[in-house]
Design an enzyme around this catalytic site. Structure first.
Site, mmCIF file in Angstrom:
data_model
loop_
_atom_site.group_PDB
_atom_site.id
_atom_site.type_symbol
_atom_site.label_atom_id
_atom_site.label_comp_id
_atom_site.label_asym_id
_atom_site.label_seq_id
_atom_site.Cartn_x
_atom_site.Cartn_y
_atom_site.Cartn_z
ATOM 1 N N CYS A 175 60.895 13.002 130.169
ATOM 2 C CA CYS A 175 60.018 11.971 129.637
ATOM 3 C C CYS A 175 60.226 10.781 130.564
ATOM 4 O O CYS A 175 61.086 10.819 131.442
ATOM 5 C CB CYS A 175 60.444 11.548 128.240
ATOM 6 S SG CYS A 175 60.156 12.799 126.973
ATOM 7 N N GLY A 179 55.365 12.822 131.637
ATOM 8 C CA GLY A 179 55.008 13.245 130.280
ATOM 9 C C GLY A 179 53.590 12.849 129.976
ATOM 10 O O GLY A 179 53.180 11.723 130.301
ATOM 11 N N ASN A 203 65.022 10.064 127.255
ATOM 12 C CA ASN A 203 64.620 11.174 128.124
ATOM 13 C C ASN A 203 65.779 12.156 128.161
ATOM 14 O O ASN A 203 66.892 11.788 128.511
ATOM 15 C CB ASN A 203 64.339 10.638 129.536
ATOM 16 C CG ASN A 203 64.175 11.754 130.574
ATOM 17 O OD1 ASN A 203 64.493 11.566 131.739
ATOM 18 N ND2 ASN A 203 63.675 12.898 130.170
ATOM 19 N N GLY A 204 65.509 13.390 127.774
ATOM 20 C CA GLY A 204 66.560 14.404 127.809
ATOM 21 C C GLY A 204 66.495 15.277 126.582
ATOM 22 O O GLY A 204 65.488 15.319 125.877
ATOM 23 N N TYR A 218 60.490 19.059 141.528
ATOM 24 C CA TYR A 218 59.164 18.909 140.923
ATOM 25 C C TYR A 218 58.963 17.631 140.103
ATOM 26 O O TYR A 218 57.938 16.969 140.209
ATOM 27 C CB TYR A 218 58.887 20.130 140.037
ATOM 28 C CG TYR A 218 57.716 19.967 139.067
ATOM 29 C CD1 TYR A 218 56.400 19.974 139.524
ATOM 30 C CD2 TYR A 218 57.939 19.806 137.706
ATOM 31 C CE1 TYR A 218 55.330 19.829 138.633
ATOM 32 C CE2 TYR A 218 56.878 19.668 136.810
ATOM 33 C CZ TYR A 218 55.578 19.674 137.279
ATOM 34 O OH TYR A 218 54.535 19.526 136.406
ATOM 35 N N THR A 252 52.507 18.610 144.117
ATOM 36 C CA THR A 252 53.911 18.357 144.423
ATOM 37 C C THR A 252 54.410 19.043 145.688
ATOM 38 O O THR A 252 55.287 18.526 146.367
ATOM 39 C CB THR A 252 54.777 18.707 143.190
ATOM 40 O OG1 THR A 252 54.256 17.981 142.097
ATOM 41 C CG2 THR A 252 56.220 18.341 143.382
ATOM 42 N N ASP A 267 56.109 24.160 145.150
ATOM 43 C CA ASP A 267 57.482 23.636 145.012
ATOM 44 C C ASP A 267 58.337 24.602 144.202
ATOM 45 O O ASP A 267 59.537 24.717 144.413
ATOM 46 C CB ASP A 267 57.463 22.257 144.351
ATOM 47 C CG ASP A 267 56.644 22.251 143.076
ATOM 48 O OD1 ASP A 267 55.460 21.899 143.145
ATOM 49 O OD2 ASP A 267 57.183 22.629 142.016
HETATM 50 O O1 LIG Z 1 54.740 28.807 137.731
HETATM 51 P P1 LIG Z 1 54.122 27.779 136.840
HETATM 52 O O2 LIG Z 1 54.534 27.958 135.420
HETATM 53 O O3 LIG Z 1 52.649 27.672 137.020
HETATM 54 O O4 LIG Z 1 54.763 26.365 137.199
HETATM 55 C C1 LIG Z 1 54.900 25.877 138.513
HETATM 56 C C2 LIG Z 1 53.729 25.037 138.928
HETATM 57 O O5 LIG Z 1 53.541 23.925 138.019
HETATM 58 C C3 LIG Z 1 53.691 22.700 138.717
HETATM 59 O O6 LIG Z 1 52.428 22.158 139.070
HETATM 60 P P2 LIG Z 1 51.626 21.098 138.183
HETATM 61 O O7 LIG Z 1 50.215 21.495 138.120
HETATM 62 O O8 LIG Z 1 52.324 20.897 136.877
HETATM 63 O O9 LIG Z 1 51.782 19.687 138.901
HETATM 64 P P3 LIG Z 1 51.538 19.146 140.391
HETATM 65 O O10 LIG Z 1 50.097 18.755 140.487
HETATM 66 O O11 LIG Z 1 52.464 17.981 140.477
HETATM 67 O O12 LIG Z 1 51.899 20.182 141.392
HETATM 68 C C4 LIG Z 1 54.467 23.045 139.965
HETATM 69 O O13 LIG Z 1 54.186 22.133 141.008
HETATM 70 C C5 LIG Z 1 53.946 24.429 140.293
HETATM 71 O O14 LIG Z 1 52.706 24.335 140.960
HETATM 72 N N1 LIG Z 2 61.322 15.533 127.838
HETATM 73 C C1 LIG Z 2 62.095 14.722 127.186
HETATM 74 O O1 LIG Z 2 62.874 13.980 127.744
HETATM 75 C C2 LIG Z 2 61.982 14.815 125.679
HETATM 76 C C3 LIG Z 2 62.780 13.822 124.868
HETATM 77 C C4 LIG Z 2 63.007 14.332 123.435
HETATM 78 N N2 LIG Z 2 63.903 15.458 123.441
HETATM 79 C C5 LIG Z 2 61.669 14.684 122.796
HETATM 80 O O2 LIG Z 2 61.369 15.847 122.624
HETATM 81 O O3 LIG Z 2 60.919 13.790 122.486
HETATM 82 MG MG LIG Z 3 52.034 22.249 141.278
#
Ligand SMILES: O=P(O)(O)OC[C@H]1O[C@H](OP(=O)(O)OP(=O)(O)O)[C@H](O)[C@@H]1O
Ligand SMILES: NC(=O)CC[C@H](N)C(=O)O
Ligand SMILES: [Mg+2]
Length: 501
Positions: free
Chosen positions: A2, A28, A101-102, A257, A303, A366
């Site tokens: 988060c 998030g 966050n966590g 990521y 990413t 990534d």
């Molecule tokens: O194997 P998966 O379950 O698909 O997860 C991995 C993918 O999800 C993320 O991309 P995302 O679209 O969340 O964000 P980005 O635009 O920052 O790459 C990450 O960069 C990979 O592309």
């Molecule tokens: N991703 C997070 O850091 C989540 C914080 C908290 N555990 C929630 O679920 O709201």
């Molecule tokens: Mg991606």
């Protein structure tokens, strides 16, 4: 993950908090919230949605005060209900609000203790509300009418004794100040900084340094594992180590990521770490197939771009943007539920055929987690006319659940769980699949200058740095939080706030 932020300013902080949350939005997309304090009163706005949707002008006008905290949520515990949006509030002692966050790994035991020993009521199934109550209880038992840094740091030390897991926290003690603290393994990130104004120095605490940059704050430093920072409402800053045996083991997936590439974490530039990931991956490709026939390297936006660029440079192969991303669709991986994630990949990415036609393409991502993205992308590359489709991941195979704040609770939803590289290649339809080796990823992140002894690499090696995770725990969270169970929990807890019709 988060995003959290807190500011002690010399004038209204509502706009600055809003701007900071917008910068942290990549952490998030489910819910957002801000609470400010003015003249001993609190002003709160939180709801499900992106920052730009949650806060309308009328909300912003009501968020008055020179001190406040904010949160953007990607749930890892409880449900997605707006009742679990943060910051959370308890009225006693002093009126405390908190953003976290966590993820706590001993939340069931804590919830029991809070009710049976601390005589406190928690109204949601959020671990963050539990954490707030532990902190509040530990401040309350010290019995001071006016808390000073001594009481605040003692309460943080007690939180460290009682809570397990990953936590980076900002909390506001109404009328007194803002506290930030980090778990004793420094799993989740948190930094603090300052900016000079005509009225005096303002302080900010945030998940990532990029939020400080964008708002014109300069980074003072990251919080050390177990350390707390307390900034009084009149602008005095105190820091203290509050853990008995702190160890730096930051989550390496932040570098792969989660974090924005223009952030620095624990002294490491995320951008440079990703460049080095590309370099290491190129070395591995050249080791495996010195005579490779790759015509072009294509990143999967967003990413992976940084790693892919350096990989292409090192291989001496052309780098091309073969996919165009719809900028209005968010990150797929942090969407709740597989149906939404699957649908989004096609809506989000579209291939430029001429970069694929008749070529052997090396697609770079990534990471591969559930395999949602790469499966569809490889198919799109073939439909666009690619001759051979190779795939590489700047991170090693993700084989184990995360329990510290990334929503990967179910091993069976991970495509590489109990599978070899060849098996994954076949499942995703790649002609060749290359994963980064873990020692190379660690070298890439630690870099030549920074000394970080260890990282939390549990998703890659199954070793959990907090030492309290066993098979029984993993079974429990798998049952409670696989996609099907989450859908059920969300349906029944759509409204779990105090009834207010
Ligand atoms: O194997 P998966 O379950 O698909 O997860 C991995 C993918 O999800 C993320 O991309 P995302 O679209 O969340 O964000 P980005 O635009 O920052 O790459 C990450 O960069 C990979 O592309
Ligand atoms: N991703 C997070 O850091 C989540 C914080 C908290 N555990 C929630 O679920 O709201
Ligand atoms: Mg991606």
């Amino acid at each position: 993950m988060c995003g959290i932020v807190g500011i002690v300013g010399k004038s209204g902080v509502n706009q600055a908090l809003y701007d900071a949350l917008t910068v942290l939005q990549h952490r998030g997309q489910d819910a957002a919230g801000i609470v400010t304090s003015h003249d001993g009163r609190l002003f709160l706005r939180k709801d499900n949605g992106l920052v730009r949707d949650v806060f309308q002008q009328r909300h912003m006008q009501r968020l008055v005060g020179n001190m406040g905290i904010g949160h953007i949520r990607y749930p890892t515990a409880g449900s997605s209900s707006s009742a679990e949006a943060q910051p959370f509030y308890v009225n006693s002692p002093y009126g405390i609000t908190l953003a976290h966050n966590g993820n706590l790994t001993n939340v069931s035991q804590l919830a029991k203790e809070i009710y049976e020993s601390d005589l406190r009521h928690v109204n949601t199934s959020s671990d963050s509300e539990v954490l707030l109550n532990v902190f509040a209880h530990e401040l309350a038992v010290q019995g001071k009418l006016q808390p000073t840094e001594e009481e605040v740091f003692t309460a943080v030390a007690k939180v460290h004794e009682r809570c397990r897991g990953g936590y980076a926290v900002v909390a506001m003690i109404t009328g007194y100040g803002l506290v930030g603290f980090r778990d004793p393994h420094a799993i989740r990130p948190i930094v603090f900084g300052q900016r000079h104004t005509e009225q005096g120095v303002e302080y900010m605490i945030a998940s990532e340094s990029v939020a400080l940059d964008v708002l014109g704050f300069s980074l003072i430093r990251d919080l050390a594992p177990g350390e707390a920072v307390y900034i009084t409402s009149d602008g005095r800053l105190h820091t203290r180590q509050c853990a008995v045996d702190p160890k730096v083991s930051p989550c390496i997936f932040e570098h792969v990521y989660l974090a924005r590439s223009d952030s620095f974490m624990d002294g490491v530039s995320i951008y440079k770490a990703r460049l080095r990931m590309g370099e290491k991956l190129a070395d591995k490709i050249l080791r495996e197939r010195p005579e490779h026939d790759i015509d072009v390297v294509i990143p999967i936006p967003d990413t992976s771009r940084t790693a892919a660029l350096e990989l292409a440079n090192k291989l001496g192969v052309k780098f091309r943007e073969g996919f165009v991303k719809n900028r209005y669709i968010g990150r797929t991986f942090i969407m709740p539920g597989q149906a939404a994630r699957k649908k989004s990949v096609r809506q989000k990415l579209n291939a430029i055929d001429l970069e694929f036609r008749g070529k052997n393409v090396m697609l770079v991502d990534d990471s591969i987690v559930r395999g949602t993205t790469c499966k569809q992308i490889i198919q799109m590359a073939r439909e666009a006319g690619a001759r051979k489709v190779y795939f590489c991941s700047a991170a090693p195979a993700v084989r184990y659940p995360n329990v510290y704040g990334i929503d990967m609770p179910s091993a069976h939803e991970l495509i590489a769980h109990n599978r070899s590289t060849e098996e994954v290649a076949e499942l995703i339809g790649a002609d060749w699949l290359v994963y980064q080796d873990l020692p190379d990823l660690i070298d890439a992140v630690a870099g030549p200058k920074v000394k970080i002894d260890s990282f939390d690499c549990a998703v890659f090696d199954g070793k959990y740095v907090t030492g309290d995770i066993d098979e029984a725990y993993l079974d429990r969270i798998e049952r409670a939080r696989n996609d099907a169970s989450k859908a059920k929990t969300n349906a029944v807890s759509a409204i779990i706030d105090l009834y207010n019709d």
